[in-house]
Design a protein around this motif. Structure first.
Motif, PDB file in Angstrom:
ATOM      1  N   THR A 151     -13.696   1.330  -2.737  1.00  0.00           N
ATOM      2  CA  THR A 151     -12.554   1.966  -2.053  1.00  0.00           C
ATOM      3  C   THR A 151     -12.865   2.165  -0.568  1.00  0.00           C
ATOM      4  O   THR A 151     -12.047   1.848   0.298  1.00  0.00           O
ATOM      5  N   ASP A 152     -14.080   2.617  -0.279  1.00  0.00           N
ATOM      6  CA  ASP A 152     -14.464   2.863   1.121  1.00  0.00           C
ATOM      7  C   ASP A 152     -14.436   1.581   1.939  1.00  0.00           C
ATOM      8  O   ASP A 152     -14.204   1.612   3.145  1.00  0.00           O
ATOM      9  N   GLY A 153     -14.639   0.455   1.284  1.00  0.00           N
ATOM     10  CA  GLY A 153     -14.704  -0.825   2.006  1.00  0.00           C
ATOM     11  C   GLY A 153     -13.364  -1.523   2.148  1.00  0.00           C
ATOM     12  O   GLY A 153     -13.282  -2.577   2.786  1.00  0.00           O
ATOM     13  N   ARG A 154     -12.323  -0.932   1.599  1.00  0.00           N
ATOM     14  CA  ARG A 154     -11.027  -1.636   1.623  1.00  0.00           C
ATOM     15  C   ARG A 154     -10.383  -1.583   3.024  1.00  0.00           C
ATOM     16  O   ARG A 154     -10.482  -0.582   3.711  1.00  0.00           O
ATOM     17  N   LYS A 155      -9.680  -2.669   3.399  1.00  0.00           N
ATOM     18  CA  LYS A 155      -9.008  -2.719   4.713  1.00  0.00           C
ATOM     19  C   LYS A 155      -7.560  -2.184   4.636  1.00  0.00           C
ATOM     20  O   LYS A 155      -6.964  -1.876   5.653  1.00  0.00           O
ATOM     21  N   TYR A 156      -6.987  -2.107   3.433  1.00  0.00           N
ATOM     22  CA  TYR A 156      -5.602  -1.633   3.352  1.00  0.00           C
ATOM     23  C   TYR A 156      -5.383  -0.846   2.083  1.00  0.00           C
ATOM     24  O   TYR A 156      -6.230  -0.911   1.184  1.00  0.00           O
TER      25      TYR A 156
ATOM     26  N   GLY B  46      -3.369   3.449  -1.945  1.00  0.00           N
ATOM     27  CA  GLY B  46      -2.770   4.426  -2.875  1.00  0.00           C
ATOM     28  C   GLY B  46      -3.219   4.190  -4.310  1.00  0.00           C
ATOM     29  O   GLY B  46      -3.462   5.131  -5.076  1.00  0.00           O
ATOM     30  N   ALA B  47      -3.392   2.928  -4.679  1.00  0.00           N
ATOM     31  CA  ALA B  47      -3.823   2.606  -6.046  1.00  0.00           C
ATOM     32  C   ALA B  47      -5.270   3.051  -6.258  1.00  0.00           C
ATOM     33  O   ALA B  47      -5.617   3.628  -7.300  1.00  0.00           O
ATOM     34  N   PHE B  48      -6.127   2.839  -5.263  1.00  0.00           N
ATOM     35  CA  PHE B  48      -7.537   3.226  -5.417  1.00  0.00           C
ATOM     36  C   PHE B  48      -7.667   4.749  -5.522  1.00  0.00           C
ATOM     37  O   PHE B  48      -8.435   5.266  -6.338  1.00  0.00           O
ATOM     38  N   LYS B  49      -6.877   5.466  -4.734  1.00  0.00           N
ATOM     39  CA  LYS B  49      -6.890   6.943  -4.778  1.00  0.00           C
ATOM     40  C   LYS B  49      -6.489   7.399  -6.192  1.00  0.00           C
ATOM     41  O   LYS B  49      -7.133   8.259  -6.792  1.00  0.00           O
ATOM     42  N   SER B  50      -5.483   6.751  -6.750  1.00  0.00           N
ATOM     43  CA  SER B  50      -4.992   7.123  -8.089  1.00  0.00           C
ATOM     44  C   SER B  50      -6.000   6.750  -9.182  1.00  0.00           C
ATOM     45  O   SER B  50      -6.171   7.481 -10.164  1.00  0.00           O
ATOM     46  N   MET B  51      -6.732   5.640  -8.991  1.00  0.00           N
ATOM     47  CA  MET B  51      -7.762   5.272  -9.974  1.00  0.00           C
ATOM     48  C   MET B  51      -8.927   6.275  -9.911  1.00  0.00           C
ATOM     49  O   MET B  51      -9.442   6.714 -10.935  1.00  0.00           O
ATOM     50  N   LEU B  52      -9.294   6.674  -8.693  1.00  0.00           N
ATOM     51  CA  LEU B  52     -10.388   7.659  -8.547  1.00  0.00           C
ATOM     52  C   LEU B  52      -9.988   8.993  -9.177  1.00  0.00           C
ATOM     53  O   LEU B  52     -10.826   9.725  -9.689  1.00  0.00           O
ATOM     54  N   ALA B  53      -8.672   9.267  -9.196  1.00  0.00           N
ATOM     55  CA  ALA B  53      -8.174  10.514  -9.812  1.00  0.00           C
ATOM     56  C   ALA B  53      -8.044  10.362 -11.329  1.00  0.00           C
ATOM     57  O   ALA B  53      -7.708  11.314 -12.033  1.00  0.00           O
ATOM     58  N   GLY B  54      -8.242   9.129 -11.819  1.00  0.00           N
ATOM     59  CA  GLY B  54      -8.194   8.893 -13.268  1.00  0.00           C
ATOM     60  C   GLY B  54      -6.790   8.714 -13.822  1.00  0.00           C
ATOM     61  O   GLY B  54      -6.579   8.665 -15.034  1.00  0.00           O
ATOM     62  N   ASP B  55      -5.788   8.571 -12.925  1.00  0.00           N
ATOM     63  CA  ASP B  55      -4.396   8.410 -13.375  1.00  0.00           C
ATOM     64  C   ASP B  55      -4.037   6.950 -13.617  1.00  0.00           C
ATOM     65  O   ASP B  55      -3.363   6.599 -14.582  1.00  0.00           O
ATOM     66  N   LEU B  56      -4.453   6.088 -12.683  1.00  0.00           N
ATOM     67  CA  LEU B  56      -4.165   4.648 -12.781  1.00  0.00           C
ATOM     68  C   LEU B  56      -5.389   3.958 -13.398  1.00  0.00           C
ATOM     69  O   LEU B  56      -6.514   4.261 -13.015  1.00  0.00           O
ATOM     70  N   ASN B  57      -5.161   3.047 -14.341  1.00  0.00           N
ATOM     71  CA  ASN B  57      -6.294   2.395 -15.021  1.00  0.00           C
ATOM     72  C   ASN B  57      -6.757   1.118 -14.329  1.00  0.00           C
ATOM     73  O   ASN B  57      -7.950   0.874 -14.204  1.00  0.00           O
ATOM     74  N   VAL B  58      -5.778   0.292 -13.897  1.00  0.00           N
ATOM     75  CA  VAL B  58      -6.104  -1.022 -13.330  1.00  0.00           C
ATOM     76  C   VAL B  58      -5.127  -1.355 -12.209  1.00  0.00           C
ATOM     77  O   VAL B  58      -3.945  -0.997 -12.284  1.00  0.00           O
ATOM     78  N   THR B  59      -5.620  -2.039 -11.157  1.00  0.00           N
ATOM     79  CA  THR B  59      -4.711  -2.620 -10.164  1.00  0.00           C
ATOM     80  C   THR B  59      -5.120  -4.066  -9.908  1.00  0.00           C
ATOM     81  O   THR B  59      -6.304  -4.371  -9.726  1.00  0.00           O
ATOM     82  N   VAL B  60      -4.119  -4.947  -9.947  1.00  0.00           N
ATOM     83  CA  VAL B  60      -4.339  -6.388  -9.741  1.00  0.00           C
ATOM     84  C   VAL B  60      -4.053  -6.677  -8.266  1.00  0.00           C
ATOM     85  O   VAL B  60      -2.980  -6.358  -7.766  1.00  0.00           O
TER      86      VAL B  60
END
Ligand code: GYE
Length: 331
Positions: free
Chosen positions: A326-331, A267-281
Motif C-alpha cells: 500500500t505504501d508503494g502505490r502511486k494511486y 481507497g481499496a487498499f485502505k478498505s483491505m487494511l481495515a478488513g472490509d474488502l477481501n480482494v481488488t483486481v
C-alpha cells in the motif's frame, strides 16, 4: 527561321517532359522530406469521460502531468459522463486546426464511426485510451487499455476461492455505466468463469461507478433479502458503497459477506487494511506515457499494433505485505 522554331518547340517539349518527371532547369525536383514530429509538436485534444472516482482522477492526472513533463500541449475536455457532450467535444477537436492528435476515453462502445471518419478526413491521429469501442480498427491508430474481460475472469476466480467453503454461492454484481466496454467486458469475463465453482449472480444492476449509488443499490437489495455470500463491485467505489450498506444492515463485510472490487486504487487498499474488502483486481490508470509515445509514432507514420493490453495484478487482504504494498502505490 523554320529550323529555330522546331528547335524551340523541341526544347519546350523536352522541358515539359523533364518537369513531368520532376526535373527542373536546376536539376531533379526535391521530394519534400516529411516533417519529423517531436513531443513539443504535439497538440493533443483529450476527451475524458468525466470525474467519477479515484481511478479516473489518477488517469486524468497521468495525462496532465506527463504532457507537462514532455512539453506536449494538452487540451483537456471533460465530457461530464455525457455521451452527446463527448461526441460534440470530438467534433470541436476535429475543427481545431492546432490539434494534431485526439485521445478518446469512450463513454460507450458504439456511435463513433462518423466522427472517426471525419477525423481521418481531417488528418487527425486518433488514439483510444482506457476504453475500447466497436468501430473498424482502421479508423484509429491504436487502443491502449486493460483487458476488462480478463479482469472479470480474475474476479470470478477470486470469488470462487473466497467461497470455497461456502455451500451457497449467491453473488450480487454492481455494474459500471451501461454501454461502456469496462462494464460489458468485466461482466462477460466474470460469467465465462463463474460456472467453475457454481456461482449464481442473483442480483445485477448499474451503480454508475459511484460510491453513493453502490450504497443505495445494495441497501435496496438488503431490504429484500440478506441471502448473499459475495459482492462483485466492478470498481472500487461501488464496492466501498456496498460495504457501508452491509455495515448499516448489521452485517460484517469481508466476513459475513465477501467483497471484491476492480481497480486497486488507494481507497481499496485502505478498505483491505481495515478488513472490509477481501480482494481488488488491478486496472492500471497511468496510461499517458504509452498513449503519447504511440501518438508520436503514429504522427511520424509508424504503424502500430491495434491493442497494447496493460500488465495488471490482483491484491488480497490476506497478503502479509499489504501495508508495504500500500505504501508503494502511486494511486
Ligand atoms: O474501472 C472505473 C472508472 O474505464 C477502467 O472507469 C475504467 C473504469 C474504472 O470509472 O473506476
Amino acid at each position: 527561321m523554320k529550323v529555330s522554331k522546331n528547335l524551340f518547340n523541341a526544347a519546350l517539349v523536352a522541358l515539359l517532359v523533364l518537369s513531368m518527371v520532376g526535373i527542373t532547369a536546376c536539376g531533379p525536383k526535391a521530394t519534400p522530406t516529411p516533417k519529423v514530429y517531436a513531443y513539443k509538436d504535439m497538440v493533443v485534444g483529450f476527451l475524458q469521460t468525466g470525474s467519477e472516482g479515484g481511478w479516473r482522477a489518477a488517469n486524468t492526472a497521468s495525462f496532465k502531468e506527463t504532457a507537462q513533463q514532455l512539453g506536449i500541449t494538452l487540451k483537456f475536455y471533460d465530457s461530464q459522463n455525457d455521451l452527446a457532450k463527448q461526441v460534440a467535444g470530438f467534433r470541436q477537436f476535429i475543427q481545431d486546426k492546432d490539434v494534431n492528435v485526439i485521445v478518446l476515453a469512450a463513454l460507450e462502445t458504439t456511435g463513433w464511426d462518423d466522427v472517426l471518419k471525419e477525423a481521418q478526413a481531417a488528418g487527425k491521429i486518433v488514439v483510444l485510451e482506457d476504453r475500447r469501442i466497436d468501430a473498424a480498427d482502421n479508423l484509429y491508430a491504436t487502443y491502449i487499455g486493460s483487458d476488462f474481460a480478463e479482469e472479470g475472469r480474475k474476479s470470478a476466480d477470486e470469488i470462487c476461492k473466497l467461497l470455497a467453503n461456502s455451500a451457497k454461492k449467491n453473488v450480487w454484481e454492481l455494474v459500471g455505466n451501461v454501454g461502456s466496454s469496462a462494464a460489458k467486458d468485466r461482466g462477460q469475463g466474470f460469467r465465462e468463469k463463474m460456472g467453475a465453482c457454481g456461482i449464481s449472480v442473483t442480483k445485477s444492476q448499474t451503480a454508475n461507478w459511484s460510491i453513493t449509488e453502490g450504497k443505495q443499490v445494495t441497501e435496496a437489495w438488503l431490504k429484500e433479502t440478506k441471502d448473499v455470500q459475495a459482492i462483485f463491485g466492478q470498481n472500487d467505489e461501488m464496492a466501498l458503497g456496498a460495504i457501508e450498506a452491509l455495515k448499516e444492515a448489521g452485517l460484517k463485510p469481508g466476513v459475513d459477506v465477501f467483497v471484491l472490487s476492480v481497480d486497486a486504487t488507494a481507497g481499496a487498499f485502505k478498505s483491505m487494511l481495515a478488513g472490509d474488502l477481501n480482494v481488488t483486481v488491478e486496472c492500471n490508470p497511468l496510461l499517458a506515457p504509452q498513449v503519447y509515445e504511440a501518438a508520436l509514432k503514429a504522427l511520424n507514420g509508424v504503424s502500430l499494433p491495434k491493442w497494447v493490453p496493460s500488465q495488471e495484478g490482483v491484491f488480497r487482504s490476506t497478503d502479509p505485505n499489504l501495508q508495504s504494498i500500500t505504501d508503494g502505490r502511486k494511486y
